[in-house]
Structure formats: C-alpha cells, structure tokens
Design an enzyme around this catalytic site. Sequence first.
Site, short mmCIF file in Angstrom:
data_model
loop_
_atom_site.label_atom_id
_atom_site.label_comp_id
_atom_site.label_asym_id
_atom_site.label_seq_id
_atom_site.Cartn_x
_atom_site.Cartn_y
_atom_site.Cartn_z
N HIS A 52 0.83 -1.21 0.00
CA HIS A 52 0.00 0.00 0.00
C HIS A 52 0.87 1.26 0.00
CE1 HIS A 52 -2.80 -2.85 2.24
NE2 HIS A 52 -3.56 -2.45 1.23
N SER A 200 0.27 -8.92 1.49
CA SER A 200 -1.19 -8.92 1.62
C SER A 200 -1.52 -8.74 3.09
CB SER A 200 -1.74 -10.27 1.14
OG SER A 200 -3.06 -10.45 1.61
#
Length: 295
Positions: A52, A200
């Site tokens: 991210h 993840s």
Amino acid sequence: MTTNDNERPKAPHPVMIILRTITETKQHLLPVRSKGATIGFVPTMGALHEGHLTLIRKARNATDHVVASIFVNPIQFNNPEDLLKYPREEESDIHKLKEAGCDMVFLPSVEEMYPVPDSTVFDFGQLDKVMEGKFRPGHFNGVAIVVKKLFEIIEPDQAFFGEKDFQQVTIIQDMVRQLHMAVRIVACETVREADGLAMSSRNKRLTPEERAIAPAIHRILSGAVRLRRSRSVRQVKEWVQKEFQKVPAFTLEYFEIVNADTLVPVEKWTAGDRIVGCVAAYLGKIRLIDNIEFI
Ligand code: PAF
C-alpha cells in the site's frame, strides 16, 4: 501502465488531514482542485503494508495531492468470518500513511458509505465469471459499488491499485470505461517479501508454520513460467496442480491461465498476447491469491 517514480519527487507533507464524512472530504478537496492541483487516490481496506505504501509513494510522485481511504467494505465479503476477522489497525495505519507522504485520509463508517443499501448491479460480462468472480460470487459487484462511490467523492485524476489483485484492476478499468469516469487507473507491480510472498493484509493471519510455507505460491508460479517454452497450456496447468498437491498444507482453489485483457482462459500460447497465470489457494484457513505474467 505504471508511472515513472522519478517524475516529480516531493517532500512528504508534515500534516495529514483525517476526515470521516463525505461532506467534509468534498469541502477539503474543492479548493485543492480549484487551485489546479491534481489528485492521486489510493483506496484501501487498511491493515497497511509496504505494498500500500508503495502505491502512496507512486501517487505522491505522479500527482499534487494524495488521498487514501481506509474502509473495510462489508458488501465485498462473501464470507462473514473473513469480514469479522479482517485486521483493523487504524492508529498504526494513520501513522504509516503520514510517513509515506499522504495528504488526506478518508475514514468513513459503514453508515456514512451506505445510509441505504446500494442495489446497483454491474455487468462485467466474462470478466467476473472466472477465478475470483466464480469462487466469490458478488465480490466484484461489491468492489465496483464502493470504488464508484469513492471515485464520486474524491474525484481523483489518477487512482493506484496493486496488480496482486489482477482481476480487480481489470474490472475497475472496465467500470471506469462503462461509466465514462475521468480517472486514470494506474496498475502497480505486486510488492513481494524477500522470499517472494506477495504482500497482503491476510499474511498477518498466517501461523509461523504457514508463513514459512506461503512463498511456495510464487515459487510454483515462477516454475510454471519457465515451462512455457517446452509444455502446452494444459501440461503447465497439470504441473501446477501437482506442485500444490506436494504441499499438503495447501488447498488449491483454482489456477487459470488467462488472456490479460479479456480474462478468458487460453488453450494455447499465442505470440503477442499478454497471458497471465492466476492462483487462489487456502493455507489453513487463510485464502491467498497471486499471479504471474507468462513472458
Ligand atoms: O483492494 C482492496 O483493498 C479493496 O478491494 C478496495 C479496492 C479498497 C475496495 O474496497
């Protein structure tokens, strides 16, 4: 479709605005836009990791004002336990976003996003009939509803998504085309741990034993790519299935070899076509996905 990281290096902003309502967010962005600043947007469900933060940095380099959202979207979960157990780490997420150079984070409640249920039904044709769409019915409709709402609130010039969710990126590009939205979708390469495991938020839920096994996913996919020259598509698929069977902790849900644009499963290697192998496998109770391009 990636941006050049060296285009416009900028210093991280000292202050990051945190907003929880749609009205405040629109009010904040109005003067930004009217000054002519471009808006880069990174939608997330929180539990932020380096993947991210790489998207935030890419947005920082490509646009003038970086907005992230953190919203665990209930309508894209088809497994209630998965929604319940989804990691929520607001305080540390805010800290990470600040450090990465985000200017504003939108943190709405479920009531703010869905004051009334949204019954929109999208038609993505073949795109959501395979892989994630097949095994998680309704998932992409829920993703498309929330991303459309977020795009309408933020009105970004560019929105950044990770290619780990390959099918998601393809579907969002299709939604943007269907709705004639003026946002450029920037697909960014999957960020991996040193041992190859795709980053993840779900990795945090793996036991230490599962975490040690998980990099086998990328290892098997890389092995499959090496076989492209010598084996047929069917043979490569069989090989991948056998490799997963050799690791009893895995339950392979699917492995598909698809055309990267249409997501239609391919039967033979066609020169000039972008072809991607996509996998979903359970490791204990945790469902992991990954993909690799056959080049
Ligand atoms: O990829 C995700 O984290 C989510 O699917 C997204 C795009 C933020 C929509 O909820």
